[in-house]
Design a protein around this motif. Sequence first.
Motif, short mmCIF file in Angstrom:
data_model
loop_
_atom_site.label_atom_id
_atom_site.label_comp_id
_atom_site.label_asym_id
_atom_site.label_seq_id
_atom_site.Cartn_x
_atom_site.Cartn_y
_atom_site.Cartn_z
N TYR A 109 0.80 -1.24 0.00
CA TYR A 109 0.00 0.00 0.00
C TYR A 109 0.82 1.27 0.00
N GLN A 110 2.13 1.18 0.33
CA GLN A 110 2.88 2.39 0.65
C GLN A 110 2.98 3.39 -0.50
N VAL A 111 2.95 4.69 -0.13
CA VAL A 111 3.25 5.77 -1.05
C VAL A 111 4.70 6.15 -0.80
N LEU A 112 5.56 5.97 -1.80
CA LEU A 112 6.97 6.31 -1.61
C LEU A 112 7.26 7.67 -2.21
N LEU A 113 7.89 8.52 -1.43
CA LEU A 113 8.36 9.81 -1.96
C LEU A 113 9.61 10.18 -1.18
N HIS A 114 10.42 11.07 -1.75
CA HIS A 114 11.66 11.43 -1.07
C HIS A 114 11.41 12.60 -0.14
N GLY A 115 11.57 12.32 1.16
CA GLY A 115 11.27 13.33 2.17
C GLY A 115 12.46 13.64 3.05
N ALA A 116 13.66 13.23 2.65
CA ALA A 116 14.85 13.58 3.43
C ALA A 116 15.02 15.09 3.43
N GLN A 117 15.74 15.58 4.42
CA GLN A 117 15.94 17.02 4.48
C GLN A 117 17.00 17.42 3.46
N TYR A 118 16.59 17.68 2.26
CA TYR A 118 17.50 18.14 1.21
C TYR A 118 16.66 18.81 0.14
N ASN A 134 16.50 5.97 -3.08
CA ASN A 134 15.89 5.10 -2.07
C ASN A 134 14.45 4.78 -2.45
N VAL A 135 13.76 5.81 -2.97
CA VAL A 135 12.38 5.63 -3.37
C VAL A 135 12.29 4.63 -4.52
N GLN A 136 13.17 4.84 -5.50
CA GLN A 136 13.17 3.96 -6.67
C GLN A 136 13.48 2.52 -6.26
N LYS A 137 14.50 2.34 -5.40
CA LYS A 137 14.86 0.99 -4.98
C LYS A 137 13.79 0.39 -4.09
N ALA A 139 12.32 -3.25 -4.92
CA ALA A 139 12.81 -4.33 -4.05
C ALA A 139 11.85 -5.50 -4.02
N ALA A 140 12.41 -6.68 -3.84
CA ALA A 140 11.56 -7.86 -3.67
C ALA A 140 10.80 -7.71 -2.36
N GLY A 141 9.54 -8.05 -2.35
CA GLY A 141 8.74 -7.91 -1.14
C GLY A 141 8.40 -6.48 -0.81
N SER A 142 8.48 -5.61 -1.80
CA SER A 142 8.20 -4.20 -1.57
C SER A 142 6.75 -4.00 -1.12
N GLN A 143 6.56 -3.10 -0.17
CA GLN A 143 5.23 -2.79 0.33
C GLN A 143 4.64 -1.57 -0.39
N ALA A 144 5.30 -1.17 -1.48
CA ALA A 144 4.89 0.07 -2.14
C ALA A 144 3.84 -0.19 -3.21
N ALA A 145 2.89 0.74 -3.28
CA ALA A 145 1.91 0.71 -4.37
C ALA A 145 2.04 1.95 -5.24
N ILE A 149 13.24 0.19 -13.55
CA ILE A 149 12.49 -0.98 -13.07
C ILE A 149 12.45 -2.08 -14.14
N GLN A 150 12.51 -1.69 -15.43
CA GLN A 150 12.53 -2.70 -16.49
C GLN A 150 13.76 -3.59 -16.31
N LYS A 151 14.84 -2.95 -15.87
CA LYS A 151 16.08 -3.68 -15.73
C LYS A 151 16.11 -4.46 -14.41
N ASN A 152 15.66 -3.82 -13.31
CA ASN A 152 15.88 -4.39 -11.98
C ASN A 152 14.76 -5.31 -11.50
N ASN A 153 13.56 -5.09 -11.98
CA ASN A 153 12.46 -5.94 -11.53
C ASN A 153 11.45 -6.10 -12.67
N PRO A 154 11.85 -6.86 -13.70
CA PRO A 154 11.02 -6.97 -14.91
C PRO A 154 9.61 -7.48 -14.59
N GLU A 155 9.51 -8.29 -13.53
CA GLU A 155 8.20 -8.84 -13.16
C GLU A 155 7.25 -7.71 -12.77
#
Lengths: 321, 440
Positions: B189-198, B257-260, B264-270, B282-288
Amino acid sequence: MSETGELLTQNAVGAEAAVRKAGGKRELSEGKKAERKLGLWLCAPAALVMLAVTGWPIIYSIWLSLQRYDLRFPDQQAFVGLENYVTVLGSPYWWQAFGITMMLTVVSVAIELVLGMTLALIMHRTLVGRGLVRTVALIPYGIVTVVAAFSWRYAWQSETGYLADLFAGQTDPLVNFWSSMGIITLAEVWKTTPFMALLLMAGLALVPDDLLKAAQMDGASAWQRFVKVMLPVMKPAILVALLFRTLDAFRIFDNIFVLTQGSQGRSSVSIQAYNNLIKGLNLGIGSTMSVLIFITVAIIAFIFVKLFGTAAPGSDEEGRR
Amino acid sequence: MGERFPGRKHGQRRLIAIAGAVLVAAGALTACGSDSGTTINLYLAPEESFQKVVDKCNAQAGNRYNIVFHKLPRDADGQREQMVRRLAAGDTEVDLLGLDVTSVPEFAEAKWIVEWTGANKQQASEGVLPGPQATATWNGKLYAATKNTNVQLLWYDAALLKQANVAVPTTFDEMIAAAQKLKSMNLPYQVLLHGAQYEGMLVHYNSAVASANGKVISDDGKSVVMDAGAVKGLEVLKKLATAGVTSPSLDNAKEENVQKGFEAAGSQAAFELNWPYVYASIQKNNPERAKNFQYARYPGVNPGQPSRTAIGGFNLAVSAHSKHQAEAFDAALCLRSKESQKYSALADAFAPTIESIYTDESPMDIGGKTKTMREAYPMKEKLLEELKDPAVRPLTPAYQNVSTVLQTHLAPFSDIDLPGVVEKLRKELADALQSKGVLP
């Protein structure tokens, strides 16, 4: 740099005293005089270089701190007197960073002292593989701080780090204020305890075995021997170790920079000076901070030297007054 | 040790001396540069295939000049720092600069870069999308030529949305609701976005503000506005970060970090808010997972009103200290020409600033394989749609200060101190615009 400066002055004071003493005793022979003159000449280039590389930057940054000087607004450069000092000392950010730095310094040096003492005793008392034990103990100190800091960062990063996996669960330990401060302290302590231990071990070597044996004969327990015999004899070494580490710890930069980038109010004063100077390009405010850091370090050194009677290694009794 | 092995010490010393001599010689050689004479030193963030573009331009220039590509650090702060140090010191060995879109006013005001005029200006402006062009302009003058642009999209796992029977979200609120529904169904379900202080975190803030019709800084970059829309932007981000749908590493996450995290396998991101490069990755790293990897316009704030998204990218500027400005202008024009931009788009997925490239479907040879825009950019219409109606991050010479102040008060998103922070931001941003006060 300021540390070296302080030591220099001390050495100079010590040397001066020695000269006075010698001069008071008897007239120097011609040969001795010529030798001394040659000695001074030989020292001169080094002294000049020292002045050029430490004296000039200090004077220049004091001069910059009295100006409004932002590299991005070259037209607005002007002499503003102490205005920058008013701005910095009136800023909550500065005091926050100052508090953080002080806290890190006190906590990490205190832990380092205890651990360093333990390590020093172990290294001192080891019977077998003494060289190996000492070498192994020194490894953290031999690793470049930035490299070590990156290892800590990867270890504590949530989702990828093994330490984060073990201890942090669902939170990110590098984001949470207290856990990240703890990690910074841990990285500092891990890195510099061997240095502390090394300095303390030199102090331990000063404690005569006979003294300890005599105390033991008198029925002193191990703890009493440590507190009543070893510590007093070691006091100069402990103070030097504390002085060095305190000065060093107050200027903490690399661990914080790598681990948290000083984000979310975890800047140290050095990080803040860097942010204003290098990122903000505000030479005025940044130099003001550098000067304030310099003054603080000088005060710390002054307290150690004058109040606690720390002597620089190498200087004689005259050095500590 | 030296005492015990005097011979070795001597040998070591000699070795060091030789090493030193070699270093000096190497330095001298690079300083001399090309054999043909004029060297144009280009400082730009690393790009995998950009050396090919440089080579092509060098071939085209014949003996007139030779561009040397010096790679800057990957992060925007690091890039700026290195360039600024050289420029502030008046380094004449810097000719061409690859500036982040937020840096042009700063460098122009500091008189580190020179204005583009006449034929150069005309050539650098031809067919360029207005959004990117605005980032190269300061006080009505053109100070850089746009090299590439960039804009974020909403990426999502279409299979999950289908399974939960939710529509593709168009606003932050819809996205939160969708994620919560997925969560309740025990799906990723997760929403991934980059929120580090930068700097990167401000892309989200500026997008949210622009989508809410707000402004943080006035258009001339001289005063603080901080209107209702700017406050709304703070609320939107805080709501997202406290809705229980983001990843625990949100506050330390940067783009990769967001992209990975999504790959990632078992990612909780939607869902993922990120730049278009994630598509090729993602085509290269997780074709599935790539099979269900879809995209939509970046989420908006007001229902029924499409978002306006903060654009990124690089602009090429000519250093004021350069001794070869005429050649540097030429080199820049070649490096950002239509052909070069298309090459970068196809080889490295850098979005072009020249509009016509998006509709140009003629194939191009990329490292032995022919590629078309459609293949490299299946999402090109979406990109263009966002690029034609973009948000430009505040343009001001004190951007670094503005950015630092914003980052300090916005990080972490979940702890934004509403409504107290608004007054603080007004005051500190006003100081920041004049480079007064202390940077945290």
